[in-house]
Design a protein around this motif. Structure first.
Motif, PDB file in Angstrom:
ATOM      1  N   HIS A  95     -22.176 -12.728  14.077  1.00 21.59           N
ATOM      2  CA  HIS A  95     -21.606 -11.724  14.987  1.00 21.59           C
ATOM      3  C   HIS A  95     -20.640 -10.771  14.284  1.00 21.59           C
ATOM      4  CE1 HIS A  95     -20.760 -11.293  19.621  1.00 21.59           C
ATOM      5  NE2 HIS A  95     -21.157 -10.169  19.074  1.00 21.59           N
ATOM      6  N   TRP A 119     -19.267  -7.849  26.215  1.00 25.96           N
ATOM      7  CA  TRP A 119     -19.361  -8.847  25.131  1.00 25.96           C
ATOM      8  C   TRP A 119     -19.700 -10.196  25.756  1.00 25.96           C
ATOM      9  CZ3 TRP A 119     -18.198  -7.543  19.959  1.00 25.96           C
ATOM     10  CH2 TRP A 119     -18.074  -8.602  19.058  1.00 25.96           C
ATOM     11  N   ASP A 121     -20.599 -13.992  25.390  1.00 28.26           N
ATOM     12  CA  ASP A 121     -20.275 -14.910  24.295  1.00 28.26           C
ATOM     13  C   ASP A 121     -19.610 -16.162  24.860  1.00 28.26           C
ATOM     14  OD1 ASP A 121     -19.274 -15.902  21.714  1.00 28.26           O
ATOM     15  OD2 ASP A 121     -19.350 -13.833  21.017  1.00 28.26           O
ATOM     16  N   ASP A 125     -13.966 -14.200  19.928  1.00 29.13           N
ATOM     17  CA  ASP A 125     -14.174 -13.426  18.685  1.00 29.13           C
ATOM     18  C   ASP A 125     -13.053 -12.420  18.451  1.00 29.13           C
ATOM     19  OD1 ASP A 125     -16.479 -14.892  18.641  1.00 29.13           O
ATOM     20  OD2 ASP A 125     -17.858 -13.205  18.819  1.00 29.13           O
ATOM     21  N   HIS A 138     -16.928 -13.964  11.823  1.00 26.92           N
ATOM     22  CA  HIS A 138     -17.598 -13.814  13.122  1.00 26.92           C
ATOM     23  C   HIS A 138     -16.689 -14.226  14.286  1.00 26.92           C
ATOM     24  CE1 HIS A 138     -19.623 -18.089  13.583  1.00 26.92           C
ATOM     25  NE2 HIS A 138     -18.377 -18.164  13.213  1.00 26.92           N
ATOM     26  N   ASP A 225     -24.039 -12.544  22.137  1.00 27.92           N
ATOM     27  CA  ASP A 225     -24.024 -13.681  21.219  1.00 27.92           C
ATOM     28  C   ASP A 225     -24.821 -14.775  21.912  1.00 27.92           C
ATOM     29  OD1 ASP A 225     -23.382 -16.058  19.829  1.00 27.92           O
ATOM     30  OD2 ASP A 225     -21.497 -15.176  19.133  1.00 27.92           O
TER      31      ASP A 225
END
Ligand SMILES: [Mn+2]
Length: 298
Positions: A95, A119, A121, A125, A138, A225
């Motif tokens: 990522h 985003w 995920d 992050d 990442h 992700d």
């Protein structure tokens, strides 16, 4: 809808383990692309200066030159794709490449600070080298895009942060550390935790997120992700977290992106070939792409 242009990011340098460097090639050669019912081209796959077969590096600063190089080339490739009036879809790879993808998109649109990003995920992050326990890049791309991190990464194509925290939404979060949570809270970034998704359903959350990222922006993107999904549905990721998103809920909601003129780019990352089971994760990637770009009436 514009022609879909795939760009592979064959890197694992941003992760603690390296298998994601085989991700784009495995995806491309799996045969699922031929079943897509929309026009696409595979522009190129970017490889790091050296792969993990050629050199051994520890996560963190040792990998910085490799991250920088990959992200600069990705930002340029994405920008070139947009210049050609095509729609970039980045297939990763760890990522960390997001630092390149979204720097390129915002640079091309002259939308620095005026671009929305959803985003999806399991993680935030949003670490910096000061807060990260793993040192892996990442775990840091969102912080970098918001202006927190190595200067060379923050100012990849132009001085200053690529994104404005007011236009960002995270969805599916269920594993994070204090430092990154504090940064996002301080910046006022909207975070939908997994418990919010469980309480309200993915569709309602995604609709709210879409509204949010389109307010006051020149466009928006989606960064997926694969570890945002439940590991039973996406086993092929480097850092699986239980109790994740369910494809049956996510896929119908993603079709809201179809024909949206403000939707500018997509990223699907962290495909780890070695951990996949019966190509489950590859089929999920195909289903996500179909939901977003299919020409068929649903
Ligand atoms: Mn991630």
């Amino acid at each position: 809808m514009k022609n879909i242009t795939f760009i592979g990011s064959a890197s694992g340098w941003g992760a603690q383990i390296r298998e994601t460097e085989k991700g784009p090639k495995a995806f491309k050669e799996s045969g699922v692309l031929s079943s897509l019912d929309f026009p696409w081209t595979w522009k190129e796959t970017l490889y790091p200066l050296k792969t993990s077969q050629e050199v051994t590096l520890s996560p963190g600063l040792e990998t910085l030159p490799y991250m920088e190089d990959m992200c600069v080339r990705m930002s340029q490739s994405v920008e070139e794709t947009l210049q050609q009036q095509e729609f970039p879809v980045v297939i990763g790879g760890d990522h960390g490449i997001a630092m390149g993808t979204w720097s390129g998109v915002t640079h091309h649109l002259k939308a620095k600070g005026e671009f929305g990003l959803i985003w999806i995920d399991a993680h935030m992050d949003a670490h910096t080298l000061e807060t990260t326990p793993s040192q892996a890049y990442h775990g840091m791309p969102l912080a970098v895009l918001l202006g927190f991190g190595e200067d060379s990464l923050v100012n990849l194509l132009r001085e200053g942060p690529a994104l404005n925290p007011a236009h960002i939404c995270l969805i599916g979060i269920r594993s994070f550390e204090e430092g990154e949570a504090a940064l996002l809270k301080h910046l006022g970034v909207r975070v939908y935790f997994m418990k919010d998704v469980q309480a309200n359903g993915f569709k309602a959350i995604f609709e709210e997120a879409l509204d949010h990222v389109k307010q006051g922006t020149k466009g928006f993107g989606v960064s997926i992700d694969l570890d945002g999904f439940d590991p039973t549905e996406a086993p092929g990721v480097g850092t699986p977290e239980p109790e994740g998103l369910k494809a049956a809920e996510v896929i119908p909601a993603l079709s809201l992106l179809q024909h949206d003129p403000f939707f500018k780019a997509l990223e699907i990352v962290e495909y780890n070939t070695d951990r996949d089971k019966d190509n489950k994760t590859i089929f999920l990637m195909r289903d996500l792409l179909s939901a977003i770009f299919s020409r068929k009436e649903k």
